[in-house]
Structure formats: structure tokens, C-alpha cells
Design an enzyme around this catalytic site. Structure first.
Site, short mmCIF file in Angstrom:
data_model
loop_
_atom_site.label_atom_id
_atom_site.label_comp_id
_atom_site.label_asym_id
_atom_site.label_seq_id
_atom_site.Cartn_x
_atom_site.Cartn_y
_atom_site.Cartn_z
CB ALA A 173 -20.76 15.17 18.36
CB THR A 174 -21.81 15.73 12.87
OG1 THR A 174 -20.64 14.92 12.93
CG2 THR A 174 -21.80 16.55 11.60
CG ASN A 190 -10.90 14.02 17.01
OD1 ASN A 190 -10.68 15.21 17.23
ND2 ASN A 190 -10.98 13.54 15.78
CD GLN A 219 -13.11 11.00 20.97
OE1 GLN A 219 -12.96 10.11 21.81
NE2 GLN A 219 -13.54 10.75 19.75
CB SER A 264 -21.20 11.84 19.95
OG SER A 264 -21.56 10.81 19.09
CG HIS A 275 -21.24 6.93 17.83
ND1 HIS A 275 -20.06 6.52 17.24
CD2 HIS A 275 -21.43 8.19 17.42
CE1 HIS A 275 -19.57 7.51 16.50
NE2 HIS A 275 -20.39 8.53 16.59
CB THR A 305 -40.82 12.33 14.48
OG1 THR A 305 -41.91 12.97 13.81
CG2 THR A 305 -41.34 11.31 15.48
CB CYS A 361 -14.50 12.40 10.86
SG CYS A 361 -15.65 11.86 12.09
#
Ligand code: PMP
Length: 384
Positions: free
Chosen positions: A69-70, A149, A179, A199, A201, A237, A323
Site C-alpha cells: 500500500a505504500t 489505522n 484497514q 495491502s 499483509h 519483473t 509505521c
């Protein structure tokens, strides 16, 4: 140890781990190669894209596979600014965005863009009327998150989308959905979203993978130059094992949203009940928020001390978001909600998932009781 930091990252599904290993072992060809193994790898990406699109109810061509997401937020914000900067240089966002959105806006401010950061109320909510009055002819982008978040506050995206598109149909609407996806219903059509970031994860998928939804017909300026992967929007790639595994996590998260809201929402309610009964605590999360995040301040006590005391009791929570936890400043999000510096420096975030149980919640409440009683005298000492 019991893990209460699901807003920072989540335990990957076994299926995700197995898929990663399997794809790495068998399908290591480069999807840009035109031999059989390249074609195999390209097919896997095509299928992963279809599954991601299915989970969001959008077209496969609208899915850009990213590193998370960043990257997605940077691509959405800077890519829009670079593409549409000729039409206008005004951007609207909010005071409570994740740093990947907030700092992207600050970067653009240094390059001559004008940013309006909208305020929030005491519950961390944006007022759609503020969006309506901030939108101008030269507003090229509005970026608002679905769920905060740090606090779990849910933004009124359908109303924001409506007032925005009424005021200026050309303005691009970007949503940071990290979130919210898998935790709450998602309806990109109803929200009139042009861009939407995810994102993997955060939904039990692999780290280093994500999705940027880009509405068909919208053009973004690419941030990476090089190959023509991802329709020329993201050279490099592809992370095939990551993307295949992410697509599985997205499918499962979408399917389990209702169960998540019910199960994890019950944990949140127990925690909020306990906070209400504990006079020394001030809640920063509310019943109407997301099911998985509870943020609470213990004024007079540094958040880190409370965090480590809970850790001694086997409970892993966080201060602010992962973060921004390495910075010592009080939470920007809580300050924007009108909390004092003391309250904003003494807040911990407890974030939950479906791997937690009612028994875990009982243990957490016992640990919280013990930690608060133990720290109470120190806190009073500090407040004198
Ligand atoms: N936006 C929000 C709301 C987040 O919570 C996070 C993760 N902390 C991100 C963006 C960044 O996600 P990633 O870790 O995939 O870069």
C-alpha cells in the site's frame, strides 16, 4: 504470547505460505519470456489478477499489482498529480491519513501543489460537507482513507464520493482501503472510487504485495520507468509467488468479511466495555468504528511503559501505528481529534483478528487490569 497487532501485520494463512513455496519452486520463469515457462508464469499472474478483481467486484484490467500500500498510495497520489497537474494543482486529503498518503501530499506541496488537509471531529470522522466546501475547479484529487489505522474510525465514503462528484466530476477520488478490506463491506461503485489501495499483509497474505484498483479510463503517470509490466504502470519483473498468494488471501478475506465483523466486533465490544468501566482510561475508538481496532489513552503514563508492562503479561500491543511508532512525537491522528498531547502520547492500539479467541480476550482484560493497577501509582507520581 498473544498477538494484538493485526493492524500492523497479520499471520499468513497456511495456504498462502504453501502457495508461495510452490510457485517459487515450480514457476520461476519470467512472465515476459516467450517460452513455455514464461507463458506459464504469465498465466499465473493473469489468474491472480482475475481473483483479485473478483474479490473487489471490478474488472481484471482495473487491477494493478504492486509491492504494497505504500507503493499503491504513492502511485495513486503522485501518479495523479503528474498526469493531471496541467489541469489544476489543488489536492484534498485529511489530517489523519497514513504517512504514505500524508507524506506523499507533503512531497507534492514542496513541488508547488496546494494541499488542503481536512480536519476530523472528536471521533475521528471527516464531515462530507467539508469536502464539498473545499472542492474547487482546480481540485485534481481527493484522498481519504476507509478506516483509520490508529483508531478504527470509518469514513463516510459514499457521502464523500457523492458530494465530491457533484461538485467536480473530474476530480479523482482515491481511497486508502488497507484497514477496511476484509473487515467491512466494500463497494467501490457506491463510493464512486477512481483509485483504491490494498495491502496483502494486513489480510493474512504475504508482505511486499498489494493492489491498486484504477478505474477503467483513468490515466496515471507511472512512477517507475523501464519495462511494460502492469500495462506500463509498474516496470519490473513481477512478484509471481506473492501475487498468486495475495489473490488467495484476498478471496478468503472477502468471503470472511461478515464472520470477521461478527466475531472480532464482539472482542472490540468487550474491550470498549472494560475501558468504560476503568476511570483512568480515555477511549479513542468507538462502537461505530471498525471491528478490529481499539485505541485507548492512559493519560499521565507514556504509552511505551504500558506497552512493555502488557508485554510482561504476554500481550503484544502497539503504540500508534507500526509505521510511526519509531517517532517519539505524540500521534498526529489523536491530536487531530482534539486529544491533549498527554492523551496522544499515552495511547496504545490493540488490534485483533480471527486468530484471536474469546479466551484470549479474557486474558487480555486480566492483563490490562493488572497493568493499569500496577502503573496507577507511577502515573499519579508523574502527574503531580
Ligand atoms: N495505509 C494504511 C491505512 C496502513 O495501515 C498501512 C500499513 N501500516 C499502509 C497504508 C501501508 O501499507 P504497506 O505496509 O503495504 O506499505
Amino acid at each position: 504470547m498473544i498477538y494484538w497487532d493485526h493492524a500492523a501485520s497479520t499471520p499468513p494463512y497456511d495456504e498462502v505460505i504453501q502457495t508461495m513455496a510452490e510457485v517459487m519452486k515450480k514457476h520461476y520463469g519470467n512472465p515476459s519470456s516467450i517460452h513455455r515457462m514464461g507463458e506459464d508464469a504469465a498465466k499465473l499472474i493473469k489468474r491472480a489478477r482475475e481473483v483479485c478483481a473478483g474479490a473487489l467486484n471490478v474488472k481484471p484490467a482495473e487491477i494493478i499489482l504492486t509491492s504494497g500500500a505504500t507503493e499503491g498510495n504513492n502511485m495513486a497520489i503522485k501518479g495523479t498529480a503528474m498526469q493531471y497537474g496541467g489541469r489544476g494543482k489543488h489536492i484534498i486529503s485529511t489530517q489523519i491519513e497514513h504517512p504514505s498518503v500524508y507524506d506523499s501530499c507533503l512531497d507534492l506541496e514542496k513541488q508547488g501543489y496546494e494541499i488542503t488537509f481536512l480536519p476530523v471531529d472528536a471521533k475521528g470522522m471527516i464531515d462530507p460537507a467539508d469536502v464539498a466546501s473545499a472542492v474547487r475547479k482546480d481540485t485534481i484529487l481527493v484522498s481519504v482513507m476507509h478506516v483509520n489505522n490508529e483508531t478504527g474510525a470509518i469514513q463516510p465514503l459514499a457521502d464523500i464520493g457523492r458530494v465530491l462528484k457533484n461538485a467536480n466530476p473530474l476530480t479523482v477520488f482515491h481511497i486508502d482501503g488497507v484497514q477496511g478490506f476484509g473487515k467491512l463491506p466494500v463497494d467501490l461503485e457506491e463510493w464512486q472510487a477512481d483509485l483504491y489501495t490494498l495491502s496483502a499483509h494486513k489480510i493474512r497474505g504475504p508482505k511486499g504485495t498489494g493492489v491498486l484498483y484504477k478505474r477503467e479510463g483513468l490515466t496515471l503517470h507511472p512512477l517507475l520507468s523501464g519495462g511494460k509490466q502492469e500495462s506500463g504502470l509498474r516496470a519490473g519483473t513481477e512478484n509471481i509467488p506473492g501475487f498468486v498468494a495475495m489473490s488467495k488471501a484476498m478471496r478468503m478475506a472477502a468471503e470472511q468479511t461478515e464472520a470477521f465483523m461478527k466475531e472480532v466486533g464482539a472482542y472490540r465490544d468487550s474491550l470498549l466495555d472494560w475501558i468504560r468501566k476503568t476511570p483512568s482510561l480515555e477511549p479513542n475508538s468507538f462502537e461505530e468504528g471498525a471491528p478490529h481496532i481499539v485505541n485507548v489513552s492512559f493519560p499521565g503514563m507514556k504509552a511505551e511503559v504500558l506497552l512493555h508492562t502488557l508485554e510482561e503479561h504476554g500481550m503484544l500491543v502497539s503504540t500508534k501505528s507500526a509505521c510511526s511508532s519509531k517517532t517519539t512525537e505524540p500521534s498526529r491522528v489523536l491530536l487531530a481529534m482534539g486529544r491533549s498531547e498527554d492523551a496522544a502520547s499515552s495511547a496504545i492500539r490493540i488490534s485483533m483478528g480471527m486468530t484471536n479467541t474469546h479466551q484470549d480476550v479474557k486474558q487480555l482484560l486480566t492483563a490490562l487490569d493488572a497493568a493499569v493497577s500496577r502503573l496507577q501509582p507511577l502515573r499519579q507520581e508523574g502527574m503531580k
